[in-house]
Design a protein around this motif. Structure first.
Motif, PDB file in Angstrom:
ATOM      1  N   PRO A 198       0.813  -1.234   0.000  1.00 19.11           N
ATOM      2  CA  PRO A 198       0.000   0.000   0.000  1.00 19.11           C
ATOM      3  C   PRO A 198       0.842   1.278   0.000  1.00 19.11           C
ATOM      4  O   PRO A 198       0.413   2.300  -0.534  1.00 19.11           O
ATOM      5  CB  PRO A 198      -0.801  -0.122   1.312  1.00 19.11           C
ATOM      6  N   PHE A 199       2.033   1.228   0.612  1.00 17.62           N
ATOM      7  CA  PHE A 199       2.858   2.441   0.710  1.00 17.62           C
ATOM      8  C   PHE A 199       3.788   2.622  -0.485  1.00 17.62           C
ATOM      9  O   PHE A 199       4.519   3.608  -0.553  1.00 17.62           O
ATOM     10  CB  PHE A 199       3.691   2.420   2.007  1.00 17.62           C
ATOM     11  N   GLU A 200       3.796   1.671  -1.416  1.00 20.70           N
ATOM     12  CA  GLU A 200       4.677   1.789  -2.577  1.00 20.70           C
ATOM     13  C   GLU A 200       3.984   2.576  -3.684  1.00 20.70           C
ATOM     14  O   GLU A 200       2.839   2.288  -4.033  1.00 20.70           O
ATOM     15  CB  GLU A 200       5.077   0.395  -3.084  1.00 20.70           C
ATOM     16  N   GLY A 201       4.707   3.546  -4.225  1.00 24.16           N
ATOM     17  CA  GLY A 201       4.137   4.383  -5.272  1.00 24.16           C
ATOM     18  C   GLY A 201       4.983   4.354  -6.527  1.00 24.16           C
ATOM     19  O   GLY A 201       5.989   3.646  -6.617  1.00 24.16           O
ATOM     20  N   THR A 202       4.595   5.123  -7.507  1.00 24.89           N
ATOM     21  CA  THR A 202       5.300   5.186  -8.780  1.00 24.89           C
ATOM     22  C   THR A 202       6.757   5.577  -8.563  1.00 24.89           C
ATOM     23  O   THR A 202       7.066   6.519  -7.835  1.00 24.89           O
ATOM     24  CB  THR A 202       4.634   6.225  -9.700  1.00 24.89           C
ATOM     25  N   ASN A 203       7.650   4.827  -9.197  1.00 26.46           N
ATOM     26  CA  ASN A 203       9.098   5.064  -9.120  1.00 26.46           C
ATOM     27  C   ASN A 203       9.665   4.923  -7.705  1.00 26.46           C
ATOM     28  O   ASN A 203      10.779   5.350  -7.432  1.00 26.46           O
ATOM     29  CB  ASN A 203       9.459   6.448  -9.669  1.00 26.46           C
ATOM     30  N   ASN A 204       8.880   4.346  -6.791  1.00 23.77           N
ATOM     31  CA  ASN A 204       9.369   4.123  -5.430  1.00 23.77           C
ATOM     32  C   ASN A 204       8.772   2.820  -4.915  1.00 23.77           C
ATOM     33  O   ASN A 204       8.007   2.805  -3.951  1.00 23.77           O
ATOM     34  CB  ASN A 204       9.005   5.291  -4.521  1.00 23.77           C
ATOM     35  N   THR A 205       9.138   1.758  -5.586  1.00 25.19           N
ATOM     36  CA  THR A 205       8.523   0.472  -5.293  1.00 25.19           C
ATOM     37  C   THR A 205       9.547  -0.642  -5.456  1.00 25.19           C
ATOM     38  O   THR A 205      10.732  -0.389  -5.692  1.00 25.19           O
ATOM     39  CB  THR A 205       7.315   0.247  -6.226  1.00 25.19           C
ATOM     40  N   MET A 206       9.104  -1.868  -5.305  1.00 27.88           N
ATOM     41  CA  MET A 206       9.933  -3.049  -5.532  1.00 27.88           C
ATOM     42  C   MET A 206       9.110  -3.988  -6.410  1.00 27.88           C
ATOM     43  O   MET A 206       8.221  -4.678  -5.940  1.00 27.88           O
ATOM     44  CB  MET A 206      10.298  -3.723  -4.201  1.00 27.88           C
ATOM     45  N   GLU A 207       9.377  -3.926  -7.715  1.00 28.11           N
ATOM     46  CA  GLU A 207       8.598  -4.696  -8.673  1.00 28.11           C
ATOM     47  C   GLU A 207       9.424  -5.862  -9.193  1.00 28.11           C
ATOM     48  O   GLU A 207      10.654  -5.799  -9.215  1.00 28.11           O
ATOM     49  CB  GLU A 207       8.203  -3.791  -9.858  1.00 28.11           C
ATOM     50  N   GLY A 208       8.743  -6.916  -9.635  1.00 32.66           N
ATOM     51  CA  GLY A 208       9.475  -8.030 -10.223  1.00 32.66           C
ATOM     52  C   GLY A 208       8.766  -9.350 -10.033  1.00 32.66           C
ATOM     53  O   GLY A 208       7.595  -9.400  -9.618  1.00 32.66           O
ATOM     54  N   LYS A 209       9.473 -10.425 -10.348  1.00 33.58           N
ATOM     55  CA  LYS A 209       8.941 -11.783 -10.211  1.00 33.58           C
ATOM     56  C   LYS A 209       9.982 -12.670  -9.530  1.00 33.58           C
ATOM     57  O   LYS A 209      11.180 -12.449  -9.656  1.00 33.58           O
ATOM     58  CB  LYS A 209       8.591 -12.366 -11.582  1.00 33.58           C
ATOM     59  N   PHE A 210       9.501 -13.652  -8.825  1.00 32.71           N
ATOM     60  CA  PHE A 210      10.387 -14.596  -8.166  1.00 32.71           C
ATOM     61  C   PHE A 210      11.011 -15.537  -9.195  1.00 32.71           C
ATOM     62  O   PHE A 210      10.337 -15.986 -10.125  1.00 32.71           O
ATOM     63  CB  PHE A 210       9.627 -15.427  -7.133  1.00 32.71           C
ATOM     64  N   ASN A 211      12.289 -15.820  -9.001  1.00 28.00           N
ATOM     65  CA  ASN A 211      12.959 -16.819  -9.841  1.00 28.00           C
ATOM     66  C   ASN A 211      14.162 -17.360  -9.068  1.00 28.00           C
ATOM     67  O   ASN A 211      15.308 -17.049  -9.368  1.00 28.00           O
ATOM     68  CB  ASN A 211      13.392 -16.237 -11.189  1.00 28.00           C
ATOM     69  N   TYR A 212      13.876 -18.159  -8.057  1.00 28.05           N
ATOM     70  CA  TYR A 212      14.943 -18.695  -7.221  1.00 28.05           C
ATOM     71  C   TYR A 212      15.782 -19.746  -7.941  1.00 28.05           C
ATOM     72  O   TYR A 212      16.959 -19.939  -7.605  1.00 28.05           O
ATOM     73  CB  TYR A 212      14.365 -19.264  -5.928  1.00 28.05           C
ATOM     74  N   THR A 213      15.204 -20.410  -8.905  1.00 32.26           N
ATOM     75  CA  THR A 213      15.985 -21.385  -9.678  1.00 32.26           C
ATOM     76  C   THR A 213      17.146 -20.691 -10.372  1.00 32.26           C
ATOM     77  O   THR A 213      18.285 -21.166 -10.361  1.00 32.26           O
ATOM     78  CB  THR A 213      15.095 -22.079 -10.725  1.00 32.26           C
ATOM     79  N   GLU A 214      16.856 -19.527 -10.958  1.00 31.17           N
ATOM     80  CA  GLU A 214      17.877 -18.753 -11.648  1.00 31.17           C
ATOM     81  C   GLU A 214      18.891 -18.182 -10.659  1.00 31.17           C
ATOM     82  O   GLU A 214      20.103 -18.189 -10.917  1.00 31.17           O
ATOM     83  CB  GLU A 214      17.216 -17.619 -12.435  1.00 31.17           C
ATOM     84  N   LEU A 215      18.401 -17.704  -9.505  1.00 31.92           N
ATOM     85  CA  LEU A 215      19.313 -17.159  -8.504  1.00 31.92           C
ATOM     86  C   LEU A 215      20.277 -18.214  -7.985  1.00 31.92           C
ATOM     87  O   LEU A 215      21.464 -17.944  -7.799  1.00 31.92           O
ATOM     88  CB  LEU A 215      18.526 -16.559  -7.335  1.00 31.92           C
ATOM     89  N   GLU A 216      19.775 -19.418  -7.770  1.00 32.37           N
ATOM     90  CA  GLU A 216      20.652 -20.487  -7.284  1.00 32.37           C
ATOM     91  C   GLU A 216      21.743 -20.803  -8.311  1.00 32.37           C
ATOM     92  O   GLU A 216      22.914 -20.984  -7.957  1.00 32.37           O
ATOM     93  CB  GLU A 216      19.846 -21.751  -6.981  1.00 32.37           C
ATOM     94  N   ARG A 217      21.357 -20.840  -9.568  1.00 29.65           N
ATOM     95  CA  ARG A 217      22.348 -21.114 -10.619  1.00 29.65           C
ATOM     96  C   ARG A 217      23.427 -20.041 -10.619  1.00 29.65           C
ATOM     97  O   ARG A 217      24.629 -20.337 -10.703  1.00 29.65           O
ATOM     98  CB  ARG A 217      21.656 -21.172 -11.986  1.00 29.65           C
ATOM     99  N   ARG A 218      23.019 -18.785 -10.505  1.00 21.98           N
ATOM    100  CA  ARG A 218      23.981 -17.680 -10.546  1.00 21.98           C
ATOM    101  C   ARG A 218      24.879 -17.672  -9.304  1.00 21.98           C
ATOM    102  O   ARG A 218      26.073 -17.378  -9.391  1.00 21.98           O
ATOM    103  CB  ARG A 218      23.233 -16.354 -10.700  1.00 21.98           C
ATOM    104  N   ILE A 219      24.310 -17.992  -8.138  1.00 22.45           N
ATOM    105  CA  ILE A 219      25.102 -18.032  -6.907  1.00 22.45           C
ATOM    106  C   ILE A 219      26.144 -19.141  -6.980  1.00 22.45           C
ATOM    107  O   ILE A 219      27.307 -18.958  -6.593  1.00 22.45           O
ATOM    108  CB  ILE A 219      24.183 -18.209  -5.678  1.00 22.45           C
ATOM    109  N   ARG A 220      25.757 -20.301  -7.487  1.00 23.40           N
ATOM    110  CA  ARG A 220      26.712 -21.405  -7.620  1.00 23.40           C
ATOM    111  C   ARG A 220      27.808 -21.035  -8.626  1.00 23.40           C
ATOM    112  O   ARG A 220      28.976 -21.404  -8.444  1.00 23.40           O
ATOM    113  CB  ARG A 220      25.986 -22.674  -8.056  1.00 23.40           C
ATOM    114  N   ASN A 221      27.459 -20.294  -9.643  1.00 14.37           N
ATOM    115  CA  ASN A 221      28.460 -19.892 -10.635  1.00 14.37           C
ATOM    116  C   ASN A 221      29.436 -18.872 -10.041  1.00 14.37           C
ATOM    117  O   ASN A 221      30.635 -18.915 -10.322  1.00 14.37           O
ATOM    118  CB  ASN A 221      27.782 -19.303 -11.870  1.00 14.37           C
TER     119      ASN A 221
END
Length: 445
Positions: free
Chosen positions: A244-267
């Motif tokens: 509710p407190f997030e506004g235009t240009n002051n937010t945290m937008e995106g999608k979860f993708n832990y499979t990709e994060l794990e691959r990158r961390i291992r690399n």
């Protein structure tokens, strides 16, 4: 007044650099103490856990009568708001900074300083940062609880993605796909550079580069554990929920993708290990050229080896392949302790850029210990004032191993399994001691 403010800043900077606080770091470029960079490592058991968050400080000539200005620079280029009080623009809302309305007594005073500001910012990185939003107490309880959970989930994801993965990939010059990329100019990030007056943009000021690499090796298993836990709570492709407190240009937008994060961390771990091995090759070249670092390390090696021979310590030190940049330490377990009878081999890699890049230790003999990561990386603290002294590093590693009554410190959590047993109940501690003794016995087989 100006001289007094510089003196005050210099003293505070020195005190923090001498501190053994493993979650805070500060640095200045050259002698410009009014422009300072600080790093806060996210607290344990919060969605910010072991993330690397950087801030820029600008001190005016009226300091400490007036507070400095503080800007968060870990914002994904101004696209990510990491906290209700830490905006995507970099604004940090704190009453002691005069950027937020506080209660009486919470405003800035000359008794406060650099450390108190850093600790105040760190306190915002709580287990439930949703509570930092004004009006939280008046929110709808059912909806509010759901929002809190979803807010924590996306902060945890972005802490890993932005503050850890992206940062380390930039340091190592690798892309998200793992491919090596050419180093980029700092030109596009000049607005985030706290010292852009006469700065050479082709050589960005990155004082925490080596620190973050070493800490990544400490916390690697914790990052993987966080991903494993998160995978039971969210699914790949699931969108972040806007608060509710997030506004235009002051937010945290995106999608979860832990499979990709794990691959990158291992690399990243793989590339860091390769970088450590590469130091040995570069070191041999530096030895042939008789570089200052090579000569210095050879001399330190000889002095330390001789000191072992003269003392009662049975430890032994050798060069690997006659390379002054790779040492082999044979450590004998301290008598009358759980390490008694153990014989452990450690490999110590030095960088041709030592001490700018600190040495990397690796236990080649397996040892189940709460201060040693499963891959053999030890967690230890070496005072900044002695970082060019190789012996101080060896002594610090041995001290971490042998410390009989350490204070509880979750910032030393490098082996999740051993740490949990060590700091668990009496039965857990007994299990820990049994496993430690077993690994000590196996070291002699």
């Amino acid at each position: 007044m100006a001289d007094q403010s510089v003196f005050r800043i210099t003293k505070e900077l020195s005190d923090l650099q001498k501190s053994s606080d493993l979650s805070l770091a500060v640095a200045v470029k050259d002698v410009d103490v009014r422009n300072l960079k600080a790093l806060i490592i996210g607290p344990h058991e919060t969605p910010y856990e072991f993330g690397f968050f950087e801030f820029a400080f600008k001190f005016n000539k009226e300091y400490p009568r007036k507070s400095p200005s503080v800007t968060a620079t870990t914002t994904n280029g101004g696209r990510c708001r990491f906290n209700p009080n830490i905006y995507a623009s970099g604004k940090v809302c704190l009453s002691i900074l005069g950027t937020w309305r506080g209660e009486r007594g919470e405003e800035w005073s000359a008794a406060q300083g650099l450390e108190s500001i850093l600790l105040s910012i760190q306190s915002l990185m709580s287990s439930n940062p949703y509570e930092n939003e004004p009006g939280f107490e008046d929110a709808n309880e059912a909806l509010d609880k759901k929002n809190q959970t979803e807010y924590v989930q996306k902060i945890r994801h972005e802490t890993l993605r932005i503050s850890v993965v992206q940062r380390l990939e930039e340091y190592l010059n690798i892309g998200a796909d793992g491919a090596v990329v050419a180093p980029v100019s700092n030109k596009d990030n000049y607005e985030l550079d706290i010292d852009n007056t006469i700065d050479d943009e082709s050589v960005p000021f990155e004082p925490f580069k080596d620190l973050c690499k070493r800490r990544f090796l400490w916390y690697y298993e914790s990052y993987l554990a966080a991903i494993e836990k998160a995978n039971t709570q969210v699914r790949d492709g699931q969108s972040f929920t806007r608060m509710p407190f997030e506004g235009t240009n002051n937010t945290m937008e995106g999608k979860f993708n832990y499979t990709e994060l794990e691959r990158r961390i291992r690399n990243i771990k793989k590339v860091l290990d390769e970088e450590t091995e590469k130091w040995a090759e570069e070191g041999l070249e530096a030895k042939i050229k008789e570089s200052t670092v090579a000569v210095n390390l050879q001399r330190q090696f000889e002095q330390i080896r001789e000191s072992f021979k003269r003392s009662d310590l049975p430890h032994n030190l050798e060069l690997h392949d006659n390379n002054p940049f790779v040492w082999i330490l044979t450590y004998f377990g301290k008598p009358m302790t759980n390490l008694d009878g153990g014989l452990f081999r450690l490999k110590i890699h030095f960088s041709p850029r030592f001490p700018e890049e600190q040495p990397r230790f690796k236990f080649e003999t397996r040892l189940f210990h709460h201060r040693i990561a499963p891959d053999g990386t030890p967690c230890y603290f070496s005072p900044q004032s002695r970082q060019e002294d190789a012996k101080s590093h060896i002594e610090a590693v041995i001290e971490a191993l042998e410390e009989e009554n350490p204070a509880y410190d979750p910032r030393t959590l490098v082996n999740p399994e051993a740490f949990k047993l060590y700091w668990g109940g009496p039965d857990d501690r007994k299990m820990y001691n049994r496993r430690l003794r077993r690994s000590v016995q196996q070291s002699m087989e």
